[in-house]
Design a protein around this motif. Structure first.
Motif, short mmCIF file in Angstrom:
data_model
loop_
_atom_site.label_atom_id
_atom_site.label_comp_id
_atom_site.label_asym_id
_atom_site.label_seq_id
_atom_site.Cartn_x
_atom_site.Cartn_y
_atom_site.Cartn_z
N GLU A 179 0.75 -1.18 -0.18
CA GLU A 179 0.12 -0.10 -0.03
C GLU A 179 0.78 1.28 0.00
O GLU A 179 0.91 2.31 -0.69
N ASN A 180 1.87 1.28 0.89
CA ASN A 180 2.83 2.37 0.93
C ASN A 180 3.67 2.46 -0.25
O ASN A 180 3.86 3.48 -0.89
N LEU A 181 4.04 1.37 -0.81
CA LEU A 181 4.81 1.47 -2.21
C LEU A 181 3.78 1.84 -3.43
O LEU A 181 4.56 2.81 -4.08
N ASN A 182 2.44 1.77 -3.44
CA ASN A 182 1.59 2.42 -4.23
C ASN A 182 1.50 3.81 -4.23
O ASN A 182 1.70 4.51 -5.18
N LEU A 183 1.65 4.32 -2.93
CA LEU A 183 1.52 5.47 -2.56
C LEU A 183 3.01 6.36 -3.24
O LEU A 183 3.08 7.34 -3.73
N LEU A 184 3.88 5.57 -3.00
CA LEU A 184 5.28 6.07 -3.32
C LEU A 184 5.32 6.06 -4.94
O LEU A 184 5.86 7.13 -5.34
N ALA A 185 5.05 5.07 -5.56
CA ALA A 185 4.84 5.15 -6.96
C ALA A 185 3.77 6.44 -7.51
O ALA A 185 4.26 7.03 -8.70
N ASP A 186 2.87 6.81 -6.65
CA ASP A 186 1.76 7.80 -7.31
C ASP A 186 2.71 9.13 -7.03
O ASP A 186 2.54 10.03 -7.98
N ILE A 187 3.60 9.35 -5.91
CA ILE A 187 4.32 10.41 -5.69
C ILE A 187 5.31 10.49 -7.07
O ILE A 187 5.53 11.80 -7.71
N LEU A 188 6.23 9.53 -7.27
CA LEU A 188 6.91 9.51 -8.40
C LEU A 188 6.31 9.89 -9.56
O LEU A 188 6.73 10.56 -10.43
N PHE A 189 5.01 9.39 -9.91
CA PHE A 189 4.28 9.57 -10.97
C PHE A 189 3.86 11.13 -11.22
O PHE A 189 4.10 11.65 -12.23
N GLU A 190 3.67 11.75 -9.93
CA GLU A 190 2.84 12.98 -10.01
C GLU A 190 4.24 13.88 -10.33
O GLU A 190 3.98 15.09 -10.89
N VAL A 191 5.20 13.79 -9.54
CA VAL A 191 6.42 14.61 -9.92
C VAL A 191 7.06 14.66 -11.35
O VAL A 191 7.12 15.48 -12.03
N ALA A 192 6.99 13.39 -11.83
CA ALA A 192 7.52 12.98 -13.17
C ALA A 192 6.31 13.86 -14.14
O ALA A 192 6.93 14.42 -14.97
N ASP A 193 5.14 13.75 -13.90
CA ASP A 193 4.19 14.26 -14.91
C ASP A 193 4.38 15.79 -14.78
O ASP A 193 4.11 16.53 -15.60
N GLN A 194 4.60 16.40 -13.48
CA GLN A 194 4.58 17.78 -13.43
C GLN A 194 5.79 18.57 -14.16
O GLN A 194 5.83 19.22 -14.62
N ASN A 195 7.05 17.62 -14.20
CA ASN A 195 8.20 18.22 -14.76
C ASN A 195 8.46 17.70 -16.13
O ASN A 195 9.55 18.19 -16.62
N PHE A 196 7.58 16.96 -16.77
CA PHE A 196 7.95 16.22 -18.16
C PHE A 196 8.07 17.13 -19.13
O PHE A 196 9.05 17.18 -19.87
N GLU A 197 7.31 18.28 -19.05
CA GLU A 197 7.33 19.31 -20.22
C GLU A 197 8.60 20.34 -20.10
O GLU A 197 9.17 20.86 -21.04
N ASN A 198 8.93 20.29 -18.87
CA ASN A 198 10.19 21.05 -18.66
C ASN A 198 11.61 20.62 -19.16
O ASN A 198 11.86 19.31 -18.67
N SER A 199 12.04 21.20 -19.86
CA SER A 199 13.49 20.87 -20.51
C SER A 199 14.48 20.30 -19.58
O SER A 199 15.47 19.61 -19.70
N ASP A 200 14.55 21.34 -18.72
CA ASP A 200 15.50 21.07 -17.41
C ASP A 200 15.39 19.96 -16.77
O ASP A 200 16.52 19.26 -15.95
N HIS A 201 14.17 19.47 -16.45
CA HIS A 201 13.82 18.18 -15.75
C HIS A 201 13.56 16.92 -16.59
O HIS A 201 12.83 16.02 -15.87
N HIS A 202 13.39 17.00 -17.85
CA HIS A 202 12.69 15.99 -18.83
C HIS A 202 13.41 14.56 -18.56
O HIS A 202 12.54 13.50 -18.27
N SER A 203 14.77 14.55 -18.32
CA SER A 203 15.59 13.28 -18.12
C SER A 203 14.95 12.67 -16.74
O SER A 203 14.94 11.61 -16.47
N LEU A 243 11.77 9.18 -13.26
CA LEU A 243 10.89 8.72 -12.38
C LEU A 243 9.60 8.16 -13.02
O LEU A 243 8.83 7.23 -12.18
N PHE A 244 9.28 8.18 -14.08
CA PHE A 244 8.19 7.54 -14.67
C PHE A 244 8.67 6.25 -14.94
O PHE A 244 7.79 5.35 -14.42
N SER A 245 9.80 5.69 -15.30
CA SER A 245 10.49 4.52 -15.16
C SER A 245 10.25 3.80 -13.84
O SER A 245 9.91 2.50 -14.03
N GLN A 246 10.53 4.39 -12.72
CA GLN A 246 10.75 3.72 -11.66
C GLN A 246 9.15 3.57 -11.00
O GLN A 246 9.02 2.58 -10.43
N SER A 247 8.41 4.66 -11.28
CA SER A 247 6.95 4.22 -10.94
C SER A 247 6.27 3.17 -11.70
O SER A 247 5.53 2.45 -11.04
#
Length: 140
Positions: A77-101, A106-110
């Protein structure tokens, strides 16, 4: 009995901490805050959970993930929350060229975590499967 109650309290506390972090990440995402969600995660993970984001991102296989879960005290259950956190941060920064990689990592790990949960849990989650589809679209 006492030991089991203590363990349950610890798991509940971890869940509360992860929910709090997820709430703050979603808030930062909504505000499109200048404060980097990645920096926030590093700080909060280390302060509240005893590991940093880089440690999470270096997990490469199920054996390492199981070792991490045992060491950190997280359950699925906690792992699912951790994956959700990684997903949201990845999604937030995906379009930003400074944070794209970093977003791709983060997407891969989630995705890895979601797949582990799918394999080891008997509970189907529409939300989790939608996120898996979104990640696969982004990574392909």
């Amino acid at each position: 009995m006492f030991n089991q109650d203590y363990i349950m309290r610890q798991v509940q506390q971890l869940t509360q901490v992860l929910n709090s972090i997820l709430t703050q990440v979603l808030h930062l995402k909504k505000l499109e805050s200048e404060e980097s969600a990645v920096q926030y995660l590093d700080h909060e993970f280390l302060k509240e959970l005893g590991f940093d984001l880089e440690e999470v991102l270096t997990i490469e296989d199920e054996e390492q993930l199981l070792s991490f879960l045992n060491k950190s005290g997280l359950n699925t259950e906690n792992l699912n929350l951790l994956a959700d956190i990684l997903f949201e941060v990845a999604d937030q920064n995906f379009e930003n060229s400074d944070h794209h990689s970093k977003s791709l990592r983060l997407f891969s790990q989630s995705l890895f975590m979601y797949n582990f949960i799918e394999k080891n849990e008997n509970i189907y989650s529409i939300d989790r499967n939608l996120k898996i589809s979104r990640i696969k679209d982004v990574l392909n």
